[in-house]
Design a protein around this motif. Structure first.
Motif: not given
Ligand code: AMP
Ligand code: GLY
Length: 428
Positions: A103, A118, A143, A153, A155, A185, A187, A192, A214, A282-283
Motif C-alpha cells: 500500500k 486520501a 491499514k 483495514v 475505519v 489515512e 477518511f 465506493e 464489503k 481507495v486502493e
Molecule cells: P481497502 O482494503 O483499502 O479497500 O479497504 C477496505 C475498505 O475500507 C474499503 O473498501 C472502504 O470501504 C474502507 N476504506 C479504506 N480506506 C478508506 C478511506 N481512506 N476512507 C474511507 N473508507 C476507506
C-alpha cells in the motif's frame, strides 16, 4: 486453445465460464479449481502457491494462455517465472503487482503522479503513529501496508478505536509481517465503485463499473469481508465519470508505472471513492475483483478472451475495442460459511437446488467430502449471480436462490444492490 486458470474461487469459476463461452473449442484447466468448475474445466491438484509446478504443467501441457486469479502468486512472481520461460500469461510482474501488495508503494506512486487519493502517513513505530492520529481527527483509517487477506483495514470512528488498531497491528502483529508497517489515512466520504481496466501497460480498456458490498451484514454493518455481493451496472458510473477516472486516475497511474520501469500489464482494479470532490482511489488491486467478476462476466457480450490473449502474448490493445455489454442487470449474492470472516467452518454439507436459466451458481469455497458430498471449504462458499432486465428483478432472483441453498450456519446478505435500488433508478 488451451487455457490455464490459476485459483479455485468464485472469480476463477466465473472467468472459466466466460473464457469457455468465448471459445467453445478451448480446453480449460484450473489449478486447483473447485467442484463447481469441474464440469467446465479439468481441475489439476496444484495449489496457486506452487509456481514451479504450475510452470512445469503449462510447459508439459503446452498451455497457450494462463490467467491468474488471486494476488498471492502475482506477488510471488508467477508472471516473472512464466515470462522467463516464454509462457504466455495474463497479469502483472511481481514488481508491478506492488500496486496492490504494498500500500505504501501505491500511495507514493499516486502522490507522485498527482492521482487523487486520501492523504496518508506511514509508520513502523507505535508511539509515533499514535501521536500523529490527532492531526487526522476521527473518523480515520488505519491499514496494514502488506497483504492481509482484505482484512487489514480499520475505519475507526474514534481516536480510541484507531489507537487500538495501531496497537493490534504494530504491537501484537495481528496481521503478521503484512502489518509490520501501517498507514494512517484520511477518511474519504462518498460511495465506493470498482472499476476494472485491462491494460497492455499503455492503453487501458475499462470494463463495466460495479459495486461491491464489503461488510458482512445488511445495511453495510458488521465486520469487513472479502465481499458479500456485487452488482452492475450502477448509475453513479456515468460515462463522464468513467472518462474522468480514465483521464485523472488510470492514465497517470499507468504512466507512473512505466516511468518506474515496471509497466503494469493485466487487469488493474481501481477501488474508488466517489467523493463530493470527484473520484479518488481507495486502493488498487492487481487482479480481477471477487465478487465483482462474478457479476460482470454474465453481462459481457463480446470476447474477454481476445482482450486477455492480446495482452498475455505481449501484444498491444491499440486495435481493440471496448467490450459490448448486455443491456441487463446482474446481482451476485455471496453465500458464506458459518463463522466467516473470523473463523469459517469447513465440512458442512451443501444442498443446491436446481438453478433457473438466468441464475449462475459460481462455486467459491466448496469441496468434496470423503464420501463425495459437496461441502463447505472456505469462507465464501458460493456466489449466486442472477441476470435480469432490471436490477430489482435480478436482486430478487439472486436472493431467492441464495436463500434456498442450504448448509449449516449459512450467512448471506439480502440487500445486495440496495444503494442503487434506493436511488430508485431503473436499469433496463
Ligand atoms: P481497502 O482494503 O483499502 O479497500 O479497504 C477496505 C475498505 O475500507 C474499503 O473498501 C472502504 O470501504 C474502507 N476504506 C479504506 N480506506 C478508506 C478511506 N481512506 N476512507 C474511507 N473508507 C476507506
Ligand atoms: N472485491 C474486493 C476484492 O476483490 O478485493
Amino acid at each position: 486453445m488451451k487455457i490455464l486458470i490459476v485459483g479455485g474461487g468464485g472469480r476463477e469459476h466465473a472467468l472459466a465460464w466466460k473464457l469457455g463461452r468465448d471459445d467453445p473449442q478451448s480446453e480449460i484447466f484450473a489449478a486447483p479449481g473447485n467442484p463447481g468448475m469441474a464440469s467446465i474445466a479439468h481441475c489439476v491438484p496444484i495449489g496457486p502457491g506452487r509456481l514451479e509446478e504450475l510452470a512445469a504443467f503449462a510447459e508439459t501441457e503446452r498451455i497457450d494462455l494462463t490467467v491468474v486469479g488471486p494476488e498471492g502468486p502475482l506477488e510471488a512472481g508467477i508472471v516473472n517465472l512464466f515470462q522467463s520461460r516464454g509462457l504466455p500469461i495474463f497479469g502483472p510482474t511481481r514488481e508491478a503487482a506492488r500496486i496492490e501488495t504494498s500500500k505504501r508503494f501505491a500511495k507514493e506512486l499516486m502522490t507522485h503522479a498527482g492521482v487523487p487519493t486520501a492523504r496518508a502517513t506511514y509508520h513502523t513505530e507505535q508511539t509515533e503513529a499514535r501521536r500523529l492520529l490527532a492531526d487526522f481527527g476521527a473518523p480515520v483509517v488505519v491499514k496494514a501496508s502488506g497483504l492481509a487477506a482484505g482484512k487489514g483495514v480499520v475505519v475507526a470512528q474514534s481516536i480510541a478505536e484507531a489507537e487500538d488498531a495501531i496497537d493490534a497491528m504494530l504491537g501484537d502483529r495481528v496481521f503478521g509481517e503484512g502489518g509490520g508497517e501501517i498507514l494512517i489515512e484520511e477518511f474519504m466520504e462518498g460511495e465506493e465503485l470498482s472499476l476494472f481496466v485491462i491494460t497492455d501497460g499503455e492503453r487501458a480498456i475499462p470494463l463495466l463499473a460495479a459495486q461491491d458490498h464489503k461488510r458482512l451484514l445488511d445495511g453495510d454493518f458488521g465486520p469487513n469481508t472479502g465481499g458479500m455481493g456485487a452488482y452492475a451496472p450502477t448509475s453513479i458510473a456515468t460515462p463522464e465519470l468513467v472518462r474522468q477516472v480514465m483521464r485523472e486516475i488510470i492514465e497517470p497511474t499507468l504512466g507512473a508505472m512505466r516511468d518506474e520501469g515496471y509497466p503494469f500489464t493485466g487487469l488493474l482494479y481501481a477501488g474508488l471513492m466517489v467523493t463530493p470532490d470527484g473520484p479518488k482511489v481507495v486502493e488498487y488491486n492487481c487482479r480481477f475483483g471477487d465478487p465483482e467478476t462474478e457479476a460482470l462476466m454474465p453481462l459481457m457480450d463480446s470476447s474477454l478472451l481476445e482482450l486477455i490473449a492480446s495482452v498475455a502474448g505481449g501484444g498491444s490493445l491499440a486495435r481493440s475495442r471496448p467490450p459490448d455489454w448486455k443491456r441487463l442487470a446482474a446481482v451476485t449474492t455471496v453465500v458464506a460459511a458459518d463463522g466467516y470472516p473470523e473463523k469459517p467452518r469447513s465440512g458442512d454439507v451443501i444442498r443446491l437446488p436446481e438453478a433457473p436459466d438466468d441464475v449462475h451458481v459460481f462455486h467459491a469455497g466448496t469441496g468434496l467430502s470423503s464420501s463425495g458430498e459437496l461441502v463447505t471449504a472456505g469462507g465464501r462458499v458460493l456466489a449466486i449471480t442472477a441476470v435480469a432486465g432490471g436490477l430489482l428483478e435480478a436482486a430478487e432472483q439472486s436472493r431467492e436462490y441464495a436463500e434456498e441453498v442450504s448448509f449449516k450456519g449459512k450467512q448471506l446478505r439480502g440487500d445486495i444492490g440496495w444503494r442503487e435500488l434506493t436511488r430508485g433508478a431503473r436499469i433496463t
